[in-house]
Every structure is written in C-alpha cells, then in structure tokens.
Scaffold this motif. Structure first.
Motif, PDB file in Angstrom:
ATOM      1  N   ILE A   7       8.513  11.222   0.521  1.00  0.00           N
ATOM      2  CA  ILE A   7       8.233   9.872   1.021  1.00  0.00           C
ATOM      3  C   ILE A   7       9.504   9.045   0.895  1.00  0.00           C
ATOM      4  O   ILE A   7      10.159   9.054  -0.141  1.00  0.00           O
ATOM      5  CB  ILE A   7       7.092   9.193   0.227  1.00  0.00           C
ATOM      6  CG1 ILE A   7       5.773   9.941   0.435  1.00  0.00           C
ATOM      7  CG2 ILE A   7       6.929   7.740   0.660  1.00  0.00           C
ATOM      8  CD1 ILE A   7       4.630   9.408  -0.408  1.00  0.00           C
ATOM      9  N   ARG A   8       9.849   8.346   1.946  1.00  0.00           N
ATOM     10  CA  ARG A   8      10.970   7.408   1.924  1.00  0.00           C
ATOM     11  C   ARG A   8      10.408   6.003   2.065  1.00  0.00           C
ATOM     12  O   ARG A   8       9.672   5.725   3.008  1.00  0.00           O
ATOM     13  CB  ARG A   8      11.946   7.715   3.071  1.00  0.00           C
ATOM     14  CG  ARG A   8      13.057   6.693   3.246  1.00  0.00           C
ATOM     15  CD  ARG A   8      13.914   6.571   2.023  1.00  0.00           C
ATOM     16  NE  ARG A   8      14.530   7.834   1.658  1.00  0.00           N
ATOM     17  CZ  ARG A   8      15.087   8.099   0.502  1.00  0.00           C
ATOM     18  NH1 ARG A   8      15.087   7.153  -0.436  1.00  0.00           N
ATOM     19  NH2 ARG A   8      15.634   9.266   0.247  1.00  0.00           N
ATOM     20  N   GLU A   9      10.704   5.124   1.112  1.00  0.00           N
ATOM     21  CA  GLU A   9      10.082   3.803   1.072  1.00  0.00           C
ATOM     22  C   GLU A   9      11.073   2.721   1.480  1.00  0.00           C
ATOM     23  O   GLU A   9      12.205   2.688   1.005  1.00  0.00           O
ATOM     24  CB  GLU A   9       9.554   3.525  -0.335  1.00  0.00           C
ATOM     25  CG  GLU A   9       8.657   2.302  -0.424  1.00  0.00           C
ATOM     26  CD  GLU A   9       7.865   2.262  -1.724  1.00  0.00           C
ATOM     27  OE1 GLU A   9       6.812   2.932  -1.799  1.00  0.00           O
ATOM     28  OE2 GLU A   9       8.315   1.603  -2.666  1.00  0.00           O
ATOM     29  N   GLN A  10      10.653   1.844   2.377  1.00  0.00           N
ATOM     30  CA  GLN A  10      11.419   0.675   2.794  1.00  0.00           C
ATOM     31  C   GLN A  10      10.589  -0.571   2.492  1.00  0.00           C
ATOM     32  O   GLN A  10       9.347  -0.530   2.569  1.00  0.00           O
ATOM     33  CB  GLN A  10      11.736   0.727   4.289  1.00  0.00           C
ATOM     34  CG  GLN A  10      12.496   1.961   4.741  1.00  0.00           C
ATOM     35  CD  GLN A  10      13.921   2.024   4.222  1.00  0.00           C
ATOM     36  OE1 GLN A  10      14.395   3.053   3.772  1.00  0.00           O
ATOM     37  NE2 GLN A  10      14.626   0.903   4.276  1.00  0.00           N
ATOM     38  N   HIS A  11      11.260  -1.678   2.180  1.00  0.00           N
ATOM     39  CA  HIS A  11      10.573  -2.924   1.849  1.00  0.00           C
ATOM     40  C   HIS A  11      11.046  -4.037   2.774  1.00  0.00           C
ATOM     41  O   HIS A  11      12.216  -4.112   3.133  1.00  0.00           O
ATOM     42  CB  HIS A  11      10.865  -3.332   0.398  1.00  0.00           C
ATOM     43  CG  HIS A  11      10.259  -2.430  -0.625  1.00  0.00           C
ATOM     44  ND1 HIS A  11       9.277  -2.851  -1.505  1.00  0.00           N
ATOM     45  CD2 HIS A  11      10.480  -1.124  -0.903  1.00  0.00           C
ATOM     46  CE1 HIS A  11       8.936  -1.832  -2.288  1.00  0.00           C
ATOM     47  NE2 HIS A  11       9.660  -0.785  -1.939  1.00  0.00           N
ATOM     48  N   ASP A  48      -2.130   2.423   3.080  1.00  0.00           N
ATOM     49  CA  ASP A  48      -2.303   3.199   1.856  1.00  0.00           C
ATOM     50  C   ASP A  48      -3.546   2.771   1.085  1.00  0.00           C
ATOM     51  O   ASP A  48      -4.155   3.579   0.384  1.00  0.00           O
ATOM     52  CB  ASP A  48      -1.066   3.056   0.967  1.00  0.00           C
ATOM     53  CG  ASP A  48       0.149   3.769   1.558  1.00  0.00           C
ATOM     54  OD1 ASP A  48       0.041   4.269   2.698  1.00  0.00           O
ATOM     55  OD2 ASP A  48       1.186   3.831   0.879  1.00  0.00           O
ATOM     56  N   TYR A  81       0.948  -1.930   1.938  1.00  0.00           N
ATOM     57  CA  TYR A  81       1.676  -0.665   2.020  1.00  0.00           C
ATOM     58  C   TYR A  81       1.159   0.139   3.213  1.00  0.00           C
ATOM     59  O   TYR A  81      -0.032   0.444   3.300  1.00  0.00           O
ATOM     60  CB  TYR A  81       1.511   0.146   0.737  1.00  0.00           C
ATOM     61  CG  TYR A  81       2.279  -0.408  -0.442  1.00  0.00           C
ATOM     62  CD1 TYR A  81       3.618  -0.099  -0.620  1.00  0.00           C
ATOM     63  CD2 TYR A  81       1.650  -1.248  -1.365  1.00  0.00           C
ATOM     64  CE1 TYR A  81       4.330  -0.615  -1.711  1.00  0.00           C
ATOM     65  CE2 TYR A  81       2.358  -1.768  -2.442  1.00  0.00           C
ATOM     66  CZ  TYR A  81       3.688  -1.444  -2.609  1.00  0.00           C
ATOM     67  OH  TYR A  81       4.389  -1.963  -3.679  1.00  0.00           O
ATOM     68  N   SER A  83       2.007   3.641   5.656  1.00  0.00           N
ATOM     69  CA  SER A  83       2.749   4.894   5.735  1.00  0.00           C
ATOM     70  C   SER A  83       2.835   5.363   7.179  1.00  0.00           C
ATOM     71  O   SER A  83       1.812   5.467   7.872  1.00  0.00           O
ATOM     72  CB  SER A  83       2.090   5.987   4.885  1.00  0.00           C
ATOM     73  OG  SER A  83       2.261   5.708   3.502  1.00  0.00           O
ATOM     74  N   ARG A 103       7.259   5.009   4.131  1.00  0.00           N
ATOM     75  CA  ARG A 103       6.344   3.977   3.651  1.00  0.00           C
ATOM     76  C   ARG A 103       7.000   2.604   3.806  1.00  0.00           C
ATOM     77  O   ARG A 103       8.150   2.405   3.430  1.00  0.00           O
ATOM     78  CB  ARG A 103       5.978   4.215   2.193  1.00  0.00           C
ATOM     79  CG  ARG A 103       5.061   3.120   1.616  1.00  0.00           C
ATOM     80  CD  ARG A 103       4.744   3.379   0.163  1.00  0.00           C
ATOM     81  NE  ARG A 103       3.912   4.556   0.011  1.00  0.00           N
ATOM     82  CZ  ARG A 103       3.960   5.379  -1.032  1.00  0.00           C
ATOM     83  NH1 ARG A 103       4.831   5.170  -1.991  1.00  0.00           N
ATOM     84  NH2 ARG A 103       3.158   6.409  -1.110  1.00  0.00           N
ATOM     85  N   LEU A 104       6.254   1.684   4.387  1.00  0.00           N
ATOM     86  CA  LEU A 104       6.715   0.313   4.531  1.00  0.00           C
ATOM     87  C   LEU A 104       5.926  -0.579   3.589  1.00  0.00           C
ATOM     88  O   LEU A 104       4.700  -0.654   3.673  1.00  0.00           O
ATOM     89  CB  LEU A 104       6.525  -0.176   5.971  1.00  0.00           C
ATOM     90  CG  LEU A 104       6.885  -1.650   6.214  1.00  0.00           C
ATOM     91  CD1 LEU A 104       8.380  -1.874   6.073  1.00  0.00           C
ATOM     92  CD2 LEU A 104       6.407  -2.110   7.598  1.00  0.00           C
ATOM     93  N   ALA A 105       6.635  -1.238   2.674  1.00  0.00           N
ATOM     94  CA  ALA A 105       6.018  -2.238   1.806  1.00  0.00           C
ATOM     95  C   ALA A 105       6.292  -3.609   2.415  1.00  0.00           C
ATOM     96  O   ALA A 105       7.444  -4.033   2.521  1.00  0.00           O
ATOM     97  CB  ALA A 105       6.590  -2.154   0.398  1.00  0.00           C
ATOM     98  N   SER A 280      14.003  -0.181   8.753  1.00  0.00           N
ATOM     99  CA  SER A 280      14.579   1.121   8.423  1.00  0.00           C
ATOM    100  C   SER A 280      16.029   1.273   8.860  1.00  0.00           C
ATOM    101  O   SER A 280      16.834   1.892   8.152  1.00  0.00           O
ATOM    102  CB  SER A 280      13.737   2.251   9.037  1.00  0.00           C
ATOM    103  OG  SER A 280      13.640   2.081  10.445  1.00  0.00           O
TER     104      SER A 280
END
Length: 395
Positions: A7-11, A48, A81, A83, A103-105, A280
């Motif tokens: 999982i790659r998470e971006q905020h 999520d 959250y 995905s 994943r976008l927060a 991203s």
C-alpha cells in the motif's frame, strides 16, 4: 513472500470556511465511483471505513435523486481514507509491482476553527491534535467559496481578505503548540488556492480565478505565505498561492425563493477527477523542481513527496525509455538511498507528451495496471492544465 510494500499512502488536507462545500466535495469525489454504471478499467475506489463510505454515498444519492445537499458538519474534524485498488493482481505484472493500492487520506479541517476562538482548553487541544494529524500531507487545498464571491460581487477583496486573515490567524494560534525549538521538517509544502462551487462562474477558467485573487488580495496571500514559512525547515521549499484550481461538485440550479437548490446535476463536476493526480503526482514534480535549484536537508527530503521514489520507478521502469539502469539505483523500500538516483526522479517528473502516452498505451496492452494508472494520473494532470482547470507553479 514479497518484500515490497503493498500500500502506498498519500495525504491531502482540505481547508475552507463553514459552508464552503467541503462535505459536498468529498461526497461527490466518492459517490460517482459507487454507481452501478461506473466503469474504470484500471482500478476500483473503496472507502476503508464502510460506514463512512455509506454516509458519503448517501449524501451523493440525496443530491442526485432528490436535489438535496448534505447537512452541514459543524466542528467535525474528519479524515476520510480511500483506497485505489489496482486490478490485475494475479497476473505477472501484478506480482512484480511495488504496491497494490494507493491509499488517499483526505483530511477535512473544520471551517469554524478559523472563524471562532476555542471555547475551552479541551477544544484548543483538539485543534492542535487535528492539525498535527494532517502534517503528513504534501498538498493542502485552501477553498475560496464561490457563493461568497458572488455575494461580494464588486468588492470581492472584502471576502478574500477576511478569508485569508482568518486562516492566517487560525494557524498562528497553533504555532506555539506545534513548534518546539525546531521548525517542522514534515509539513504541507504545496498550498493550492481552489475555487469551490466553480459552477457559479461558467465563463471562468482557472486563470480568471487566479487573476481575481491576485488583483484583490495579493498582499494578504503574501502574509499567509510568510506565516507558513515560519513553521517549516527550508522555507524556500514551500509553494503558497502559486497553484490554483477550479472545483465543482455538480451544477446547482438555485431557487429564487431561498438558498436550497431546485435541481442538482451531479454529472457536471469540475476538477474532482484531478484530486488523485494532484495528491500523487504534483509532489513528485515539485520535489524535483526544488531540488534542482536549492539544497534540501536530508530529513526534509525524506518527508517531501512521500513515495516519490517508488512512483518514479514505476514511471521510468520501461527499458524503451533508456533509464532502466537508473531505476536499479532505487531502493525497493524506504527513503531515497543515494543522490545518484535523482536522475530517475527528474526523468519521471518531466515525462510528458508522446513519451508518456506511449508508455500508458504499452502498460494497458501488457495489463500492467500500476504503470497504466500512474501514467494516466500524470496525463490527467497535464490535461487539467490544458483544460485550464489547474495552474501549477513552475518555480
């Protein structure tokens, strides 16, 4: 067993005064992807938290089927959250890719907290804790309410100066609690000024909006920039009011008798499809721009554009692009291991035009859903600029 992160998470942090449309925006970002008629050949978007997703979809259905906007969420600090789950995980390309979901927060900061002083020490503490939670964001959206601009037609500077002043003072109130002796290495570095409810200005493009903001409130925007620079290590690696964006959740036909709309056309959205590409890809581009003209301390570099190395490896991984040897310099996981790999970031950030389209087409043909998705995000970002929905800083 794979050693790759899956999982790659971006905020992304979203700021705006009460009534500026934050809840409507996030509902319209998520809602259309849940319709039975929606089709995406590369990925699926899921919430999520199931209950949270159901509430957002309920908001969207209320707009779509009954012309009803969501109830205001006063003083509610919420992080959503989502995905982006890539397809094709069982094929050869899927087994080799560095992650299966992006994943976008989405951090929603209460607008009332910029307009009103805290009513208690407990609330003051919650404001600080909430702001700390969004410090992982590379991108922040500062919403300008299109309805307020209409209300102040001819004297828009009154609204814009009030908005920027309230926001600046709200951030200053948090300063002592957020900073110890050192400035922050991790902090939102890209602050996009975004027009919400852009459907109210059908004749505008993003340049029209940018010109209005600069003409009416350039000094107050500079004051906000100066304040935010006080928070961050390497303040030159900060873009405030250099990027602009148009956003609209739908086309609202308003009633002459009151504030409630008589019809909402949710098919006429503006800019929401750029949220994922902005979150991203824009940090990767900006990191390269800054690194080319300044020295950035290692601890700042490691927090700037989280996951940039992985995204760059995906974008430049094709042997046809002549960078496969550079890709080998990248670590499989973790922060950038050597400055020798910086050419990979540069190659990825500057990829455009036919080269990018060819890689996207090749990835689709090979069922390489990750490369196809990331290259599509970059194509979408470029298209947003061409369509005059986005201005991205060249500095």
């Amino acid at each position: 067993m794979t050693n790759y992160p899956r999982i790659r998470e971006q905020h992304i942090a979203v700021f705006g005064e009460s009534g500026s449309g934050k809840t409507v925006l996030v509902s319209s970002f998520f809602g259309p992807t849940q319709e039975g008629s929606y089709s995406n050949d590369l990925w699926d978007l899921v919430a999520d938290d199931t209950g949270q997703g159901n509430r957002l979809y309920q908001n969207y259905l209320g707009m779509r089927d009954r012309g009803k906007t969501p109830m205001p969420t006063r003083f509610a600090a919420t992080t959503y959250y989502f995905s982006v789950k890539l397809k094709g995980g069982d094929n050869a390309a899927g087994k080799q890719r560095p992650f299966d979901a992006l994943r976008l927060a989405w951090h929603d900061y209460p607008g009332e907290w910029f307009e009103e002083s805290p009513s208690s020490e407990e609330e003051a503490g919650r404001r600080v804790d909430t702001f700390r939670s969004l410090l992982r964001s590379d991108v922040a959206l500062l919403l300008v309410d299109g309805q307020k601009l209409l209300d102040y037609a001819g004297e828009e500077e009154r609204y814009l100066k009030s908005l920027l002043t309230n926001f600046r003072q709200g951030v200053l109130r948090l300063k002592d609690d957020l900073l110890d002796e050192d400035r922050l290495a991790e902090f939102p570095r890209i602050w996009i000024v975004a027009l919400s409810k852009a459907d109210l200005f059908p004749d505008w493009d993003v340049h029209s909006f940018r010109d209005l903001v600069i003409e009416k409130a350039a000094g107050h925007l500079d004051d906000l920039r100066s304040t935010l620079r006080e928070f961050v290590e390497t303040p030159d690696a900060l873009s405030v009011g250099e990027d602009f964006m148009l956003l609209s959740s739908a086309k609202f036909e308003l009633s002459a008798a009151g504030p409630e709309p008589v019809e909402i056309d949710v098919t006429q959205r503006v800019g929401l499809d750029l949220i994922l590409p902005v979150a991203s890809m824009l940090p990767l581009e900006r990191r390269v721009q800054w690194n080319e003209r300044m020295e950035i301390p290692r601890k700042v570099l490691d927090t700037l554009a989280d996951g940039a190395e992985t995204l760059a490896a995906v974008l430049t991984g094709g042997k046809s692009l002549g960078v496969d040897k550079l890709v080998a310099l990248l670590p499989k996981v973790g922060p950038l291991a050597s400055l020798a790999a910086l050419p990979v970031l540069t190659a990825a950030a500057k990829m455009a035009g036919s080269q990018l389209r060819d890689l996207n087409a090749q990835a689709r043909q090979n069922h390489d859903f990750l490369t196809a998705t990331i290259t599509q995000f970059k194509l979408d970002l470029d298209q947003g600029v061409k369509d005059k929905l986005l201005i991205r800083s060249l500095r």
